[in-house]
Motif scaffolding. Structure first.
Motif, PDB file in Angstrom:
ATOM      1  N   GLU A   1      -5.854   4.441  -5.270  1.00 61.32           N
ATOM      2  CA  GLU A   1      -6.108   4.620  -6.696  1.00 61.32           C
ATOM      3  C   GLU A   1      -4.815   4.476  -7.507  1.00 61.32           C
ATOM      4  N   ILE A   2      -3.696   4.739  -6.870  1.00 62.29           N
ATOM      5  CA  ILE A   2      -2.402   4.598  -7.537  1.00 62.29           C
ATOM      6  C   ILE A   2      -1.992   3.134  -7.601  1.00 62.29           C
ATOM      7  N   LEU A   3      -2.107   2.435  -6.490  1.00 62.02           N
ATOM      8  CA  LEU A   3      -1.718   1.031  -6.418  1.00 62.02           C
ATOM      9  C   LEU A   3      -2.760   0.300  -5.589  1.00 62.02           C
ATOM     10  N   GLY A   4      -3.579  -0.511  -6.258  1.00 64.36           N
ATOM     11  CA  GLY A   4      -4.757  -1.085  -5.635  1.00 64.36           C
ATOM     12  C   GLY A   4      -4.501  -2.333  -4.816  1.00 64.36           C
ATOM     13  N   GLU A   5      -5.593  -2.908  -4.342  1.00 64.45           N
ATOM     14  CA  GLU A   5      -5.554  -4.092  -3.487  1.00 64.45           C
ATOM     15  C   GLU A   5      -4.884  -5.258  -4.209  1.00 64.45           C
ATOM     16  N   GLY A   6      -4.091  -6.011  -3.459  1.00 76.26           N
ATOM     17  CA  GLY A   6      -3.452  -7.203  -4.011  1.00 76.26           C
ATOM     18  C   GLY A   6      -2.071  -6.964  -4.601  1.00 76.26           C
ATOM     19  N   CYS A   7      -1.592  -5.722  -4.565  1.00 77.53           N
ATOM     20  CA  CYS A   7      -0.266  -5.445  -5.118  1.00 77.53           C
ATOM     21  C   CYS A   7       0.821  -5.986  -4.186  1.00 77.53           C
ATOM     22  N   ASP A   8       1.999  -6.191  -4.739  1.00 82.30           N
ATOM     23  CA  ASP A   8       3.164  -6.601  -3.950  1.00 82.30           C
ATOM     24  C   ASP A   8       4.380  -5.925  -4.578  1.00 82.30           C
TER      25      ASP A   8
ATOM     26  N   ALA B   1       0.858  -1.190   0.000  1.00 83.38           N
ATOM     27  CA  ALA B   1       0.000   0.000   0.000  1.00 83.38           C
ATOM     28  C   ALA B   1       0.887   1.229   0.000  1.00 83.38           C
ATOM     29  N   VAL B   2       0.377   2.325  -0.598  1.00 81.80           N
ATOM     30  CA  VAL B   2       1.154   3.554  -0.698  1.00 81.80           C
ATOM     31  C   VAL B   2       0.308   4.759  -0.296  1.00 81.80           C
ATOM     32  N   ILE B   3       1.000   5.832   0.079  1.00 76.26           N
ATOM     33  CA  ILE B   3       0.349   7.123   0.255  1.00 76.26           C
ATOM     34  C   ILE B   3       0.733   7.999  -0.937  1.00 76.26           C
ATOM     35  N   SER B   4      -0.215   8.798  -1.395  1.00 75.15           N
ATOM     36  CA  SER B   4      -0.041   9.567  -2.618  1.00 75.15           C
ATOM     37  C   SER B   4       0.644  10.909  -2.360  1.00 75.15           C
ATOM     38  N   HIS B   5       1.448  11.330  -3.334  1.00 78.03           N
ATOM     39  CA  HIS B   5       2.000  12.681  -3.355  1.00 78.03           C
ATOM     40  C   HIS B   5       1.393  13.492  -4.490  1.00 78.03           C
TER      41      HIS B   5
END
Length: 304
Positions: A85-92, A73-77
């Motif tokens: 919305e940048i990197l959704g659920e299930g990313c690694d 999970a990421v926080i947006s800049h």
């Protein structure tokens, strides 16, 4: 180009499962944002964040790990675009780029490895940096597709002598640039199309043969990263014969307008170079040049 991959999630799953993007991710999931990746021990995070703020052209910061050690999970800049919305659920983040580079104590230890699961720790912070691939869809839509898309090659990338504004431990770094050849008469249109993609390097920072000297590029036919520039016939784009012809026709305005010249953008390999120069201790990870992390946000989300 793999035309069956149409979303960021599909691109990441293919990268995670079979690593099939041999020529890099240029042209994959058209319209979806692609990101350069740099993963640092947390003690360097503030200096790196400030490096990006001071050098937004080569290091446009899109997002970073939601918390220290978070790989999914990421926080947006980016204003008005959320982290999910940048990197959704299930990313690694450890597995979803096609290939990675691993540096230990600022020396390259692994090149083009499939994942960084073994190297990742609870102390690492991942940063997502804008990538110029993200405006290639817009260029193609107006009939100006970058050459490497047509040839299925990686974009050429060059080390320059243009210095970065320093930040903390990041001293003495220089820009890395990517290059796409265009006819001289098309450069203004290319600038206009890419200008609004400021979060992914924006418009070209320089162009033309004088730019090669201004940027301190050693050999336009021999990039430090990516593939050498080729013309549509698969020959060297800027070989000696073409350089001689260019010199002979320099006073012919029509020939000059039709001449193909190098056009340079800021490149997200820049922070990897900054890491190598900084002498950082510990394990640092990054994407392999040209093998980006494809996101769930759309290019237009950042161009609004």
């Amino acid at each position: 180009m793999n035309t069956s991959i149409v979303t960021g999630q599909q691109a990441r799953l293919v990268s995670r499962n079979n690593k099939s993007h041999k020529a890099g991710t240029s042209g994959l999931a058209p319209g979806y944002l692609q990101a350069n990746l740099i993963i640092l021990p947390s003690r360097y995070a503030n200096d790196f964040r400030n490096l990006c703020a001071r050098n937004p052209v080569p290091c446009p910061l899109i997002a970073e790990s939601a918390t220290k050690g978070c790989d999914n999970a990421v926080i947006s800049h980016i204003d008005k675009v959320r982290g999910d919305e940048i990197l959704g659920e299930g990313c690694d983040i450890r597995r979803d780029a096609p290939h990675y580079m691993v540096y230990k104590d600022s020396k390259l230890e692994k090149s083009h490895c499939n994942d960084v699961v073994a190297e990742w720790t609870d102390d690492h912070v991942a940063f997502l940096i804008g990538c110029s691939y993200s405006f290639e869809t817009a260029l193609a839509a107006v009939g100006l597709p970058p050459r490497q898309l047509l040839l299925g090659r990686n974009v050429p990338m060059y080390r320059t002598t243009l210095r970065l504004c320093p930040s903390g431990v990041f001293q003495g770094g220089t820009y890395v640039v990517s290059m796409r050849p265009y006819k001289r008469r098309d450069v203004e249109r290319v600038r206009e199309i890419t200008r609004r993609f400021g979060a992914t390097h924006g418009e070209p920072l320089d162009w033309g043969w004088e730019a090669v000297e201004r940027l301190g590029i050693r050999d336009i036919d021999g990039p430090e990263w990516g593939d050498a520039p080729m013309d549509v016939d698969g020959k060297r784009a800027f070989g000696e014969t073409k350089k001689q012809k260019r010199s002979e026709n320099k006073d012919d305005k029509d020939e000059e307008d039709e001449e193909e010249i190098p056009v340079f953008w800021g490149c997200g390999v820049t922070p990897q170079e900054a890491v190598m120069r900084a002498g950082l201790e510990g394990v640092v990870m990054a994407h392999a040049p040209g093998h980006m992390l494809v996101l769930d946000a759309r290019d237009e989300d950042l161009a609004r």
